[in-house]
Design an enzyme around this catalytic site. Structure first.
Site, mmCIF file in Angstrom:
data_model
loop_
_atom_site.group_PDB
_atom_site.id
_atom_site.type_symbol
_atom_site.label_atom_id
_atom_site.label_comp_id
_atom_site.label_asym_id
_atom_site.label_seq_id
_atom_site.Cartn_x
_atom_site.Cartn_y
_atom_site.Cartn_z
ATOM 1 N N THR A 174 0.844 -1.200 0.000
ATOM 2 C CA THR A 174 0.000 0.000 0.000
ATOM 3 C C THR A 174 0.874 1.243 0.000
ATOM 4 O OG1 THR A 174 -1.863 -1.081 1.070
ATOM 5 C CG2 THR A 174 -1.767 1.297 1.287
ATOM 6 N N PHE A 176 1.069 5.177 0.938
ATOM 7 C CA PHE A 176 0.464 6.172 1.832
ATOM 8 C C PHE A 176 0.987 7.551 1.455
ATOM 9 C CE2 PHE A 176 0.426 2.169 4.028
ATOM 10 C CZ PHE A 176 -0.768 2.160 4.732
#
Lengths: 277, 277
Positions: A174, A176
């Site tokens: 992921t 961010f």
């Protein structure tokens, strides 16, 4: 005094892990929605805020994109990536094989679909608002249950990890972003994120903008579309350009994009985070 | 014998409403995930399947896009749109103002955020796997509860509608597609949906494909990107072209796209559904 960083809580989420990685010395303050994280930074409750923007399996985090497009004046100051590892958690002393219900956030359930179909064909899937909330619900469930959550959520809630890395595919990563009132000064290895839209719907409008970018030999790291929320079939386009908005080529192309569109919003320029393949 | 149409159930969902609108005479068969609807059509359990693909506020239904890209050989045979109207439901004889918990699918909760923040600032939001599941959970809740659901779910579960059209913005419209073994013959007012990707990551690759489309004077109705699921920052692009794949201009441009990409998958050509603004 330690810097205050807002993040999408509760403690035990991947976003907390990303915020810790970004600044291990900071004081982390959990908020309960992505708009709340932005509001905390906007109002000075926190100096910076950390939110997820994109996952390698699931794609964009649309709440974050829509916040940047429609709601917030904050800039992207930094980006960082984190590998996502889902574990299967149970109450200590119980057997995972007896689980009749499996709690998690719908995205975590989706990312572990193959494991769940093979190992728990008869269990019921129950949606929770976060992987941490799922662990909490599992710990207080009166029927035999398991949850998909993080190592840290297991620690925080006293759950036991019984299976590791149960996600269907690796790498599951992921990205961010750190939101702040200002973006980052140039480092020589930067990226600029922006969105634009058109007030008419004519063939070739998007192409015209992409042509300006290609003609300047600027590398387009990402193109994405989001609904305008005005009507179906009308879009706002998001692009990431390699370079800093203060670089002459980027600043010139931004002027050309402004001339061809009805709205441009620059989310900021920030150091590129190298992504392991 | 009535045509069998698979849809994302349970009964009472917006997809059931779309399937009824598509073919009021069909026998509707509910399935419990988007891949299951596709599998039902693939195996002959149903002749066609109806799934949501895009909402005017929330954007694409990524499960449907990923199914078309990665999993299914089915074609898009038709598209249709439906206005989405969220209502607040309670158990008959109870007061909505006392609700301590509000059940719904996370997307419905998101679409009604402003109403919920204003009218239920202290209520807890609880995620359900569908708006219908939310109504079921609300009806069996032991604490005072409300649910966001459809008129039809209220009918099916004996709930009472206490507030209508509580979504933050109108128009809230969802586009659905009908999946079938074959796409639609040309009608003169068609659209072709496809995806493509590249086996290298070089500036200008996407631009090169869009240039072929622009040079043929073909209207690009949509551009979208999804992760390849191989690594962060690599994408599969989805485009909708105005025209049928059997039209000479579209079939020529498809050849040109094939020459510039490492993978092309045509999801089908089908009649365009006019969208009210």
């Amino acid at each position: 005094m330690a810097k205050k960083i807002a993040y999408l809580g509760p403690p035990g989420t991947f976003t907390e892990e990303a915020a810790l990685k970004y600044d291990p010395a900071a004081e982390l303050v959990p908020f309960y929605s992505i708009p709340a994280v932005a509001a905390a930074v906007d109002t000075g409750l926190a100096e910076e805020g950390v939110v997820a923007i994109e996952n390698s399996l699931e794609g964009s985090v649309t709440d974050t994109l829509d916040l940047l497009i429609h709601e917030s004046k904050l800039r992207i100051r930094c980006e960082l990536t984190l590998p996502i590892e889902h574990h299967l958690l149970v109450k200590p002393g119980t057997e995972a094989v007896n689980a009749e219900v499996i709690f998690s956030h719908p995205q975590a359930l989706a990312q572990c679909r193959r494991f769940l179909e093979r190992c728990f064909p008869k269990a019921q899937m129950a949606a929770a608002l976060s992987t941490t909330a799922a662990v909490e619900q599992m710990m207080s469930s009166s029927i035999p249950a398991a949850a998909i959550g993080t190592e840290r959520a297991a620690e925080l809630y006293g759950a036991q990890v019984v299976a590791r890395n149960i996600q269907d595919r690796s790498p599951n990563v992921t990205r961010f972003v750190v939101l702040a009132p200002d973006d980052h000064p140039p480092t020589g290895r930067d990226k600029t994120s922006l969105c634009f839209s058109f007030d008419e719907d004519r063939p070739g409008l998007l192409f015209g903008v992409l042509k300006e970018i290609a003609d300047c030999n600027i590398n387009l790291a990402k193109v994405e579309s989001r609904p305008t929320k005005e009507s179906l079939g009308r879009y706002i386009f998001l692009v990431d350009l390699v370079g800093h908005r203060q670089d002459p080529t980027i600043s010139q192309v931004l002027e050309k994009i402004r001339a061809r569109t009805s709205m441009v919003k620059v989310f900021g320029s920030y150091p590129r985070c190298d992504v392991a393949p």
